[in-house]
Design an enzyme around this catalytic site. Structure first.
Site, PDB file in Angstrom:
ATOM      1  N   ASP A   7       0.856  -1.183   0.000  1.00 27.66           N
ATOM      2  CA  ASP A   7       0.000   0.000   0.000  1.00 27.66           C
ATOM      3  C   ASP A   7       0.898   1.242   0.000  1.00 27.66           C
ATOM      4  O   ASP A   7       2.123   1.149  -0.170  1.00 27.66           O
ATOM      5  CB  ASP A   7      -0.996  -0.036   1.174  1.00 27.66           C
ATOM      6  CG  ASP A   7      -0.347   0.168   2.529  1.00 27.66           C
ATOM      7  OD1 ASP A   7       0.894   0.279   2.602  1.00 27.66           O
ATOM      8  OD2 ASP A   7      -1.093   0.221   3.540  1.00 27.66           O
ATOM      9  N   CYS A  25       3.140  -3.178   4.071  1.00 31.99           N
ATOM     10  CA  CYS A  25       2.274  -2.059   4.458  1.00 31.99           C
ATOM     11  C   CYS A  25       2.955  -1.373   5.644  1.00 31.99           C
ATOM     12  O   CYS A  25       4.152  -1.585   5.867  1.00 31.99           O
ATOM     13  CB  CYS A  25       0.836  -2.508   4.749  1.00 31.99           C
ATOM     14  SG  CYS A  25       0.591  -3.517   6.228  1.00 31.99           S
ATOM     15  N   THR A  37       2.646  -1.637   8.984  1.00 32.18           N
ATOM     16  CA  THR A  37       3.086  -2.593  10.010  1.00 32.18           C
ATOM     17  C   THR A  37       3.311  -3.990   9.466  1.00 32.18           C
ATOM     18  O   THR A  37       3.885  -4.830  10.164  1.00 32.18           O
ATOM     19  CB  THR A  37       2.001  -2.714  11.097  1.00 32.18           C
ATOM     20  OG1 THR A  37       0.786  -3.161  10.448  1.00 32.18           O
ATOM     21  CG2 THR A  37       1.759  -1.390  11.802  1.00 32.18           C
ATOM     22  N   HIS A  95      10.072 -23.871   8.586  1.00 28.52           N
ATOM     23  CA  HIS A  95       9.036 -24.556   9.367  1.00 28.52           C
ATOM     24  C   HIS A  95       7.652 -24.480   8.740  1.00 28.52           C
ATOM     25  O   HIS A  95       6.842 -25.388   8.930  1.00 28.52           O
ATOM     26  CB  HIS A  95       8.962 -23.963  10.777  1.00 28.52           C
ATOM     27  CG  HIS A  95      10.142 -24.311  11.635  1.00 28.52           C
ATOM     28  ND1 HIS A  95      10.109 -24.220  13.009  1.00 28.52           N
ATOM     29  CD2 HIS A  95      11.384 -24.749  11.319  1.00 28.52           C
ATOM     30  CE1 HIS A  95      11.285 -24.586  13.508  1.00 28.52           C
ATOM     31  NE2 HIS A  95      12.079 -24.898  12.495  1.00 28.52           N
ATOM     32  N   HIS A 128       7.551 -31.020   9.907  1.00 25.07           N
ATOM     33  CA  HIS A 128       6.811 -29.806   9.535  1.00 25.07           C
ATOM     34  C   HIS A 128       5.781 -30.072   8.437  1.00 25.07           C
ATOM     35  O   HIS A 128       4.828 -29.319   8.293  1.00 25.07           O
ATOM     36  CB  HIS A 128       7.785 -28.716   9.097  1.00 25.07           C
ATOM     37  CG  HIS A 128       8.789 -28.383  10.151  1.00 25.07           C
ATOM     38  ND1 HIS A 128       8.437 -27.813  11.358  1.00 25.07           N
ATOM     39  CD2 HIS A 128      10.129 -28.576  10.207  1.00 25.07           C
ATOM     40  CE1 HIS A 128       9.517 -27.642  12.104  1.00 25.07           C
ATOM     41  NE2 HIS A 128      10.555 -28.111  11.429  1.00 25.07           N
TER      42      HIS A 128
HETATM   43  C1  RB5 Z   1      -2.060   2.605   6.428  1.00 27.01           C
HETATM   44  O1  RB5 Z   1      -2.151   3.832   7.092  1.00 27.01           O
HETATM   45  C2  RB5 Z   1      -1.840   1.477   7.432  1.00 27.01           C
HETATM   46  O2  RB5 Z   1      -2.979   1.280   8.195  1.00 27.01           O
HETATM   47  C3  RB5 Z   1      -1.438   0.219   6.734  1.00 27.01           C
HETATM   48  O3  RB5 Z   1      -0.293   0.453   5.972  1.00 27.01           O
HETATM   49  C4  RB5 Z   1      -1.099  -0.970   7.589  1.00 27.01           C
HETATM   50  O4  RB5 Z   1      -0.173  -0.628   8.566  1.00 27.01           O
HETATM   51  C5  RB5 Z   1      -2.238  -1.739   8.109  1.00 27.01           C
HETATM   52  O5  RB5 Z   1      -2.067  -2.806   8.724  1.00 27.01           O
END
Ligand code: RB5
Length: 152
Positions: free
Chosen positions: A12, A69, A71, A102, A137
């Site tokens: 994203d 993304c 996180t 694994h 596994h």
């Molecule tokens: C975008 O702002 C953020 O929410 C997305 O990149 C991600 O971290 C969601 O899990």
């Protein structure tokens, strides 16, 4: 880090910079890349790019996928909604390596806001270099993906 079947990339807007870093490293290593976007800073929805990469892995256009993304959480959750996808949210080379050994992970997820570029590159290299360990596994991976079979 070289292989003939592409790695599919998706992110994203929060992950677009790290995706570009990973893409450049793959290309420099001679690894074919299928970049499925996003391509700029405009706000987009991470499930759309997780879906595109999951489809590319499942239909054989790509051997592995890499998703980024902010996180890594949302985009990994979205990828794992696809049967046959085992997407690992890795924090470093160790978790990336173990996801291959694994879990026979076929998609690597990274968080651009929580994992720096050098650590992410190490994780990507470890992911691509590590084979599935098999043995005990296999039984566990079959419980995730009933029609799983070993890949060369
Ligand atoms: C975008 O702002 C953020 O929410 C997305 O990149 C991600 O971290 C969601 O899990």
């Amino acid at each position: 880090m070289t292989a003939s079947i592409p790695v599919a990339l998706g992110s994203d807007h929060a992950g677009v910079g790290l995706k570009a870093t990973l893409r450049a490293a793959l290309e420099e290593a001679g690894h074919p890349v299928l970049d499925l976007g996003t391509d700029g800073p405009e706000s987009v929805d991470y499930p759309d790019f997780a879906d595109a990469v999951a489809r590319a892995v499942l239909d054989g256009r790509a051997r592995f996928g890499v998703l980024v993304c902010g996180t890594g959480i949302g985009i990994s959750i979205a990828a794992n909604r696809h049967p046959g996808i085992r997407c690992a949210l890795a924090q470093d080379a160790t978790t990336a390596r173990l996801s291959r050994e694994h879990n026979d992970a076929n998609v690597l997820a990274l968080g651009a806001r929580v994992t720096g570029p050098e650590v992410a590159l190490d994780a990507l290299r470890a992911f691509l270099a590590t084979p599935f360990a098999g043995g005990r596994h296999e039984r566990r991976v079959r419980k995730l993906t009933p029609d799983w079979s070993p890949r060369p």
